[in-house]
Write a protein that holds these residues in place. Structure first.
Motif, PDB file in Angstrom:
ATOM      1  N   TRP A   1      -1.966   1.647  -6.742  1.00  0.00           N
ATOM      2  CA  TRP A   1      -1.032   0.528  -6.800  1.00  0.00           C
ATOM      3  C   TRP A   1      -1.713  -0.634  -7.523  1.00  0.00           C
ATOM      4  O   TRP A   1      -2.930  -0.624  -7.723  1.00  0.00           O
TER       5      TRP A   1
ATOM      6  N   MET B   1       0.847  -1.205   0.000  1.00  0.00           N
ATOM      7  CA  MET B   1       0.000   0.000   0.000  1.00  0.00           C
ATOM      8  C   MET B   1       0.874   1.243   0.000  1.00  0.00           C
ATOM      9  O   MET B   1       2.028   1.203   0.358  1.00  0.00           O
ATOM     10  N   SER B   2       0.309   2.344  -0.406  1.00  0.00           N
ATOM     11  CA  SER B   2       1.128   3.541  -0.585  1.00  0.00           C
ATOM     12  C   SER B   2       0.854   4.546   0.515  1.00  0.00           C
ATOM     13  O   SER B   2      -0.275   4.710   0.955  1.00  0.00           O
ATOM     14  N   VAL B   3       1.906   5.209   0.956  1.00  0.00           N
ATOM     15  CA  VAL B   3       1.773   6.268   1.944  1.00  0.00           C
ATOM     16  C   VAL B   3       0.994   7.442   1.353  1.00  0.00           C
ATOM     17  O   VAL B   3       0.069   7.959   1.930  1.00  0.00           O
ATOM     18  N   GLY B   4       1.362   7.803   0.135  1.00  0.00           N
ATOM     19  CA  GLY B   4       0.907   9.068  -0.418  1.00  0.00           C
ATOM     20  C   GLY B   4      -0.388   9.012  -1.202  1.00  0.00           C
ATOM     21  O   GLY B   4      -0.836  10.024  -1.718  1.00  0.00           O
ATOM     22  N   GLY B   5      -1.005   7.846  -1.322  1.00  0.00           N
ATOM     23  CA  GLY B   5      -2.280   7.756  -2.017  1.00  0.00           C
ATOM     24  C   GLY B   5      -2.162   7.434  -3.490  1.00  0.00           C
ATOM     25  O   GLY B   5      -3.157   7.450  -4.217  1.00  0.00           O
TER      26      GLY B   5
END
Ligand SMILES: Nc1nc2c(c(=O)[nH]1)N[C@H]1C(S)=C(S)[C@@H](COP(=O)(O)OP(=O)(O)OC[C@H]3O[C@@H](n4cnc5c(=O)[nH]c(N)nc54)[C@H](O)[C@@H]3O)O[C@H]1N2
Ligand SMILES: Nc1nc2c(c(=O)[nH]1)N[C@H]1C(S)=C(S)[C@@H](COP(=O)(O)OP(=O)(O)OC[C@H]3O[C@@H](n4cnc5c(=O)[nH]c(N)nc54)[C@H](O)[C@@H]3O)O[C@H]1N2
Ligand code: SF4
Ligand code: SF4
Ligand code: SF4
Ligand code: SF4
Ligand code: SF4
Ligand SMILES: [Mo]
Lengths: 911, 215, 290
Positions: free
Chosen positions: C8, C1-5
């Motif tokens: 993915w 998952m991505s921190v910044g939104g």
């Protein structure tokens, strides 16, 4: 309550004090005897500044409790060889064996005499960050106090690495260990690296969120866009360690461009601005009374500072007579000498510190610096007042605060001084809306700031300096960090040793400086809730020293990098298993400002895991087995467990000849607490507190504001001119030189009455070049560190859920680098890089962000664990391997900073 | 009519993840499963950078794609707007997960276990085995809401009837309530603040509002 | 998952599910062509058996990799709105029909099976389109592409079969049919890509960009050339035509595999504004990855 399937559900109230922003109250849901959920304590919503809530870290406590990596029986080392590479070969032993082994050693020490050949205590003890371990170690302090002198001087960075200079100058000027904005009332906050949204816990976050909703303007000045910068109205990316210049620039604008807008009455009546400064730099004094003189514009002559209805001059030069008293009572007589008020000295001192000058040093547009100074004045409301509980106080809704690396290490003095002075200039010091102290630690009494305000003959607050006069100076240090010998300001309270230059204690284990006793390792070293092997500077040197300590006793949660060198491991009952009553409320750091004060209980929400034992039980057994039970119980009776068991209205003292049970100790404490709060009217005991969790009485809000106490005592704040520090510095210098000691000379230079800006970044660069024979051009980046809301130092890095949720916040677990700079260097997110300082190297994955200066890299926290289970598999970088311990980088308060220069090289592309 | 919605005040949110952790506690979700999580978004270029923390999770859409695609009717929708999953009907096809434009759904097979060394007591205490191999997501703490209704409490006001993440939020950034009731806390907030919903253009009519500035 | 939104790659539908789109698509495509062939008087047994097998394999794959395989039948509960349910409803008679048609050599049943197969193929296309969380799938112009490639793959298979087991008479017509199918497929592919421009995360668009060359080259240009040459060189006709068919088939599979497993980037997160902070003001929003 019972569950649908007939099981039982309890909600047990307790407290969390995992970080210094606490304590905060919570409840734990226990289903069929198993702790399952942490929840706010809704019953405390109305009476606590946290609204009964706890922060994310408290939600790690259930995993902490049931962590399969916990040490659950006492252990002893079987491998006599100590070293990072050595397997300690810990094997389980019984509590009897563990405690008797320790007791034997203690008796042996008593027999040999408490101090060793170098005059240092044979017993040492280290506890972790911000003093929080105290709120978990039950009656251990009572035990320690009963086994004679102890060296608390081996630190993990608490103090020297954190708010060290702040602690000392805060106590001097604010009667407080740390300084905060009056967030609920302020309209404007200048924050120099004060990372409140990460470090302020529940109270900090809540107070500032409410303030934002009110429309407060907070400007965050720091090299990277921290979570606090994110939540601020403006971010100013400043070059590391240049804050002093920035603040001097602000002062210049206020003093030289906007003087009319300052709070002149405040400066005249409540500061030492009018005090006349004689030719040698000390105050000009009245020959008869020795009182400092001011120049009265009405009377057209010099009069003692406390002359009624005098109208003191702030500016100008006056021909007057008087005496001047310098170091060691040197005295001069002056006849019609040209002298100036301290304020005039300040004007001259700051005339060159223009925004243009500052902007170049800070790499910030000078227009920004001038604009911020004007905004500060615009919001100050000089002249307005507000009523607090019927008391009229000045109302100045502007504040200015400092964070770690700004308020410690070289430059910390300048910054703390400029900070408090800026508040003075607009009368916003210790008044509603302004800049306030939090908790008093070095002054007495430690539980009431207002009562700690004692008058000094010169008209400001007295201060318990360590003596520097010939007779009183402690020439031979009594502990290994020599705090009382080198640091007059550190005073001599129970907290003072831990606030010494604790790196000296470590450094001297390797090599003593000239004309100084060769430091000895302690015969016995107790360690609890601290991990110097991870948290301090030059951690490789620390571990080398730890390997030489002959007998180390660690209270152990899991294996960690410090107890890797232990001889005995003792498993204590952790946060949710132990029993303890503590004082809560009043005003506490970081932003715990309460309208109540009282007591809260920490209690076992479930039975202790394995054979972990309650701290109070361990302490009692140690006392009994080492034959000091009576002293130990005596100490508890006198209040070593938090509450004196005997007061004027009550007496719940424990019989000194009996071994008290854990419950007996805390039941008596609870009764004493109830009695204290009700002047003896009530005496509810442990059962009541188990059920209710806390008990509070109102705390007058006017006590948030030291100004009230200062006004009542008719005193002044000791600003701007530091005559006292100058005198002390000179005396200390003489004492040291009399003993042939010159390695502290740079520190002595800092005892300026008005701080001179020294080019601090260059100080670091030069010190590194000098000590490591390197060229700074090979180390193009500044490396800094920052807090994480999800972590308490490295202390909960072994908790999976903390790691999991922290991953949602950018910057964790990597080397944070400016995105543009990264592209320039051909580095991409996830690349593994080596970060090398002149001292050593660490490795981490690149995290590119826009919100960081191109000349700065950031490594959050201290997570390069190599022994702590779970944490050691994360393979994270840490600044601590990279930052050296150097006298050159130690300021006069004995503090340094988490700062160094580094270079980056790619090791491997992203996985 | 009632429609429960969540409101997140981006001005207040500090990204602390207390809500994330509180949800994990309350619902005993597996490691890596976060029904509530808070994003850390950077906008702009140095030195003109902003950083916002954005709580996300199931938006309890009024027109939920996840439900339309669900072949088993496991995903449903209540009159009060809550989008539900019947764990006993779900076949675990994860069609809903790819149909959700908010990445709100998870599916895990293994039982909760945070540490390789062994499962902890609280993990064994709350197996939640009916949740293995099926879709899962934020429920808006449906059981608390129903408990509230059963006991005359107001969801979003009385803690016992309010989602755990909302109760836990240390910045009071998260609020919960009935948007159909103009007097409700959430309606008041929406009336006094500028706000948006995420991916509104996709027409899912999400029940999650973001406040970004006071009016 | 991505921190910044950032979006993915979706991980819910892996190659098992993809396989159903590969074999199921080709299989149903083949059954359609087989039906046409039958109407034209060609035998349907072999192609029908093959088509049935392919469809069955695909369905087996997905149902075995459900989180709860034992509840597979619940897939039938929501034909009202779910195209996955509808696919299941079509699948049952399709498999039965095909089996019977093959056993009884019944042209009529074959024709019915052909219709069911077309419906099945349509369901598959709709399943992807209704996956609103995946921009590269929800694009309406994906529908014709999935149908076209299904038919092309089916035709290619049919050609392979008649080359292998006859009747030789069917070779020419199915080769011509393949030509047509390929032209149609490439047209729909271009249509899909142009429609998707700006409508999906950059990462997803890059995947499709990279797919262009092999898909166009191996999947269309090569078969066309091979068939052209085959027309001219009677001696090597069969092997060349077979090669062309194989290329057309594999290219279709390759593309669908890429679309499902590699272009399957999710929506990601977006904000229309960054918040005011205290005295500050709101700022521009952001849609990372787009
Ligand atoms: N969650 C949590 N809270 C904590 C703690 C914890 O471990 N976890 N620890 C507690 C303790 S012991 C302490 S000492 C405090 C520390 O609390 P803070 O000082 O508020 O926090 P830090 O993040 O350590 O450091 C502050 C900021 O200084 C910035 N900085 C670094 N160098 C410079 C510089 O040269 N100039 C300027 N202007 N800024 C600079 C960094 O970017 C960082 O954002 O936090 C306390 N609170
Ligand atoms: N890189 C970097 N280094 C820093 C800082 C920084 O910002 N960056 N900050 C510095 C500052 S300001 C400070 S105050 C210091 C603090 O540094 P330390 O005082 O060393 O704090 P921790 O790293 O949290 O160490 C706590 C230890 O106690 C153990 N522990 C936790 N809970 C329990 C328990 O219940 N029982 C027992 N027996 N043990 C337990 C943990 O396993 C851990 O080993 O760090 C300093 N070091
Ligand atoms: S701020 Fe968080 S960790 Fe610190 S004491 Fe409060 S609840 Fe505990
Ligand atoms: S708890 Fe509140 S402030 Fe913290 S991240 Fe969640 S919503 Fe934001
Ligand atoms: S957010 Fe996703 S899971 Fe939740 S209702 Fe909307 S589509 Fe369904
Ligand atoms: S996974 Fe379950 S809920 Fe989701 S679509 Fe499939 S059956 Fe419905
Ligand atoms: S509403 Fe309940 S289930 Fe949904 S995120 Fe919040 S706590 Fe989790
Ligand atoms: Mo600290």
């Amino acid at each position: 309550m019972t569950t649908s399937d007939g099981g039982t559900v309890k909600k047990v109230p307790t407290y969390c004090y995992q970080c210094v922003a606490g304590p905060d109250l919570l409840t734990v849901k226990v289903v069929d005897g198993v702790a399952t959920e942490v929840e706010p304590n809704f019953a405390a919503a109305e009476v606590t500044p946290s609204a009964g809530k706890v922060c994310v870290k408290a939600f790690g406590l259930v995993q902490k409790l049931y962590n399969p990596n916990r040490i659950l029986t006492p252990m002893k080392r079987t491998n006599p060889k100590k070293g990072k590479d050595q397997d300690p070969g810990f094997v389980p032993i019984s509590w009897d064996e563990a405690l008797d082994t320790i007791a034997e050693r203690l008796k042996a020490v008593q027999a040999k005499g408490p101090n060793d050949s170098s005059g240092y205590p044979r017993i040492a003890a280290s506890f972790g960050g911000g003093g929080t371990p105290t709120y978990y170690m039950g009656t251990l302090p009572a035990f320690l106090s009963s086994i004679g002198p102890i060296d608390f001087g081996f630190g993990s960075g608490q103090g020297v690495k954190c708010y060290h200079s702040e602690h000392l100058y805060g106590e001097l000027w604010h009667r407080a260990f740390t300084v905060a904005p009056d967030t609920p009332n302020t309209d404007y906050i200048l924050s120099f690296g004060y990372n409140i949204e990460a470090s302020g816990g529940v109270c900090g976050v809540k107070r500032h969120a409410d303030a934002r909703a009110r429309g407060v303007k907070r400007v965050q000045i720091e090299p990277h866009l921290s979570v606090t910068g994110a939540c601020s109205a403006e971010w100013v990316p400043i070059r590391p360690k240049t804050d002093a210049a920035f603040m001097f620039g602000l002062l210049h604008v206020m003093l030289h461009e906007q003087r009319k807008r300052l709070d002149i009455p405040f400066l005249k009546q409540r500061t030492t601005s009018p005090y006349l400064v004689a030719p040698n730099g000390f105050f000009l004094r009245d020959p008869a009374t020795r009182k400092p003189l001011i120049y009265c514009l009405e009377r057209k002559r010099a009069v003692p500072f406390d002359t009624a209805d005098a109208d003191p001059a702030l500016e100008g030069t006056f021909k007057v007579s008087g005496i001047e008293i310098g170091a060691d009572d040197d005295a001069w007589e002056h006849r019609l000498e040209k002298v100036q008020p301290a304020f005039q000295k300040l004007l001259d001192h700051t005339s060159e510190y223009t925004p243009l000058w500052a902007g170049r040093i800070c790499d910030v547009p000078h227009k920004v610096i001038r604009r911020l100074a004007l905004e500060f004045l615009d919001h100050a409301r000089v002249g307005e007042t507000v009523e607090i509980e019927g008391r009229e106080l000045p109302y100045r809704p502007v504040s200015i605060v400092l964070g770690k690396t700004v308020n410690n290490g070289w430059g910390g003095f300048d910054c703390c001084w400029a900070r408090t002075l800026m508040a003075c200039l607009v009368g916003a010091l210790e008044v509603p809306g302004g800049t306030l102290g939090t908790t008093v630690r070095l002054n007495r009494p430690a539980n009431d700031r207002a009562l700690s305000v004692k008058p000094h003959p010169d008209g400001f607050m007295d201060y318990p300096m360590n003596p520097t006069d010939k007779a009183g100076w402690l020439a031979k240090p009594d502990v290994r960090n020599a705090n009382r010998t080198l640091i007059p300001l550190v005073a001599n309270s129970p907290w003072s040793q831990a606030l010494g230059p604790t790196h000296l204690a470590w450094m001297q284990q390797q090599k003593a400086p000239e004309h100084w006793p060769q430091a000895t390792p302690p015969d016995i070293w107790f360690v609890y809730r601290t991990n110097p092997a991870i948290s301090f500077w030059d951690t490789d040197q620390i571990t080398a020293v730890l390997a030489k300590f002959p007998f180390t006793v660690c209270f152990a949660l899991t294996r960690d990098e410090t107890n890797h060198f232990a001889d005995i491991l003792l498993p204590d009952r952790t946060d949710l298993e132990g029993l303890q009553l503590i004082r809560v409320g009043g005003t506490k750091f970081i932003e715990q400002f309460w309208d109540y004060q009282g007591f809260a209980l920490r209690q076992p929400v479930v039975e202790g895991q394995g054979d972990a034992r309650d701290f109070t039980w361990i302490a009692t057994e140690l006392a009994r087995r080492s034959g000091v039970l009576d002293k130990y119980v005596g100490a508890i009776n006198r209040g070593a467990a938090g509450v004196p068991l005997k007061g004027e209205h009550y007496d719940f003292s424990l019989p000194p000849d009996e071994t008290p049970t854990v419950e007996a100790v805390w039941d008596a404490s609870c009764r004493a607490a109830s009695a204290e709060l009700t002047e003896g009217a009530e005496d509810q005991g442990l059962d009541w507190y188990r059920e209710h969790g806390f008990r509070l009485a109102p705390f007058p809000r006017v006590k948030w504001y030291l100004y009230a106490a200062i006004e009542d005592a008719g005193l002044r704040f000791e600003l701007p001119y530091q005559e006292r520090l100058m005198r002390i510095g000179k005396q200390l210098g003489r004492r040291l030189h009399e003993h042939g000691i010159s390695w502290w000379d740079e520190q002595l230079e800092e005892y300026d009455p008005l701080p001179e800006y020294k080019h601090y970044p260059e100080m670091w660069e030069k010190a590194l070049e000098r000590n490591f024979k390197v060229d700074m051009r090979d180390y193009p980046f500044w490396a800094v560190t920052a807090r994480s809301m999800q972590y308490a130092w490295g202390g909960n890095a072994g908790i999976q859920v903390m790691r999991e949720v922290a991953e949602n916040v950018g910057g964790h677990g990597g080397v944070v680098l400016n995105a543009g700079k990264a592209a320039e260097l051909g580095l991409a997110d996830g690349d593994l890089v080596e970060v090398r300082s002149p001292l050593n190297a660490t490795r981490g994955r690149v995290v590119t962000r826009q919100g960081i200066r191109p000349d700065t890299v950031l490594m959050i926290g201290q997570f390069d664990h190599w022994a702590t289970p779970f944490a050691k598999d994360l393979k994270l970088p840490s600044l601590n391997k990279l930052v050296p311990m150097l006298i050159d980088l130690t300021d006069s308060t004995g503090s340094g900073a988490d700062l160094t220069r580094v270079r980056l090289t790619r090791v491997e592309d992203r996985r | 009519m009632t429609r429960y919605v969540m409101v997140a005040d981006l001005e207040r949110c500090v990204g602390c993840q207390t809500c994330t952790a509180a949800c994990k506690h309350t619902n005993a979700t597996a490691p890596g499963v976060q029904w509530r999580r808070v994003l850390d978004m950077e906008v702009g270029e140095y030195p003109d950078v902003r950083r916002a923390f954005v709580p996300v999770g199931c938006m309890h859409c009024a027109d939920p794609p996840c439900m339309h695609v669900c072949p088993s009717t496991a995903t449903g929708q209540r009159a009060d707007g809550l989008v539900t999953i019947d764990y006993d009907l779900c076949i675990g096809c994860t069609y809903c997960a790819v149909a959700c434009p908010y990445q709100a759904r998870y599916m895990v097979e293994e039982p909760n276990q945070a540490y390789a060394k062994g499962r902890m007591r609280h993990e064994r205490q709350r197996e939640e085995s009916e949740r293995r191999g099926v879709a899962q997501k934020c429920t808006f703490c449906i059981d608390r809401i129903d408990y509230g209704h059963a006991h005359g409490l107001t969801p979003g006001i009385d803690p016992a009837a309010t989602p755990a993440c909302v109760n836990a939020c240390i910045a009071s950034a998260l609020q919960f309530g009935d948007i159909e009731d103009p007097q409700s806390n959430v309606s008041q907030l929406l009336a006094t603040h500028e706000h948006f919903r995420m991916h509104e253009e996709l027409g899912t009519d999400p029940g999650f509002y973001y406040l970004w500035e006071g009016r | 998952m991505s921190v910044g939104g950032k979006p993915w790659l979706q991980s819910h539908w892996d190659w098992h599910v993809a396989l159903n789109f590969l074999t199921g698509g080709s299989g149903s495509g083949l059954l359609v062509v087989a039906a046409l062939g039958a109407l034209a008087g060609y035998p349907l047994t072999v192609p029908t058996w093959v088509g049935l097998l392919l469809v069955a394999v695909g369905l087996a794959q997905v149902s075995l990799h459900l989180g709860r395989p034992l509840r597979a039948l619940s897939v039938l509960r929501n034909p009202r709105t779910s195209w996955m349910a509808r696919e299941a409803y079509v699948a049952a008679p399709l498999l039965a029909g095909a089996g019977l048609a093959a056993l009884l050599h019944s042209t009529l049943l074959g024709a019915v099976t052909g219709l069911l197969a077309a419906a099945f193929l349509y369901c598959q296309a709709r399943i992807l389109k209704e996956a609103r969380g995946i921009p590269a799938w929800r694009e309406p112009r994906l529908l014709p592409l999935i149908l076209a490639t299904g038919l092309a793959e089916g035709t290619a298979l049919y050609l392979l079969i008649v080359i292998a087991v006859g009747p030789a008479g069917a070779q020419f017509s199915s080769a011509v049919l393949l030509l047509g199918a390929l032209v149609l497929r490439y047209a729909t592919w271009r249509g899909y890509r142009s429609a998707l421009r700006g409508q999906a995360p950059r990462a997803a668009l890059r995947v499709l960009e990279r797919a262009e060359a092999p898909f166009a080259g191996a999947g269309h240009v090569a078969p066309l050339l091979l068939l052209a040459v085959a027309a001219g060189v009677p001696s090597a006709q069969a092997p060349l035509a077979a090669l062309a068919a194989l290329a057309a088939l594999l290219a279709g599979w390759g593309l669908k595999f890429a679309i499902v497993t590699r272009a399957g980037y999710n929506q990601g997160f977006a904000i229309t504004h960054t918040p005011a902070r205290g005295a500050g003001t709101g700022g521009l929003g952001s849609k990372p990855g787009w």
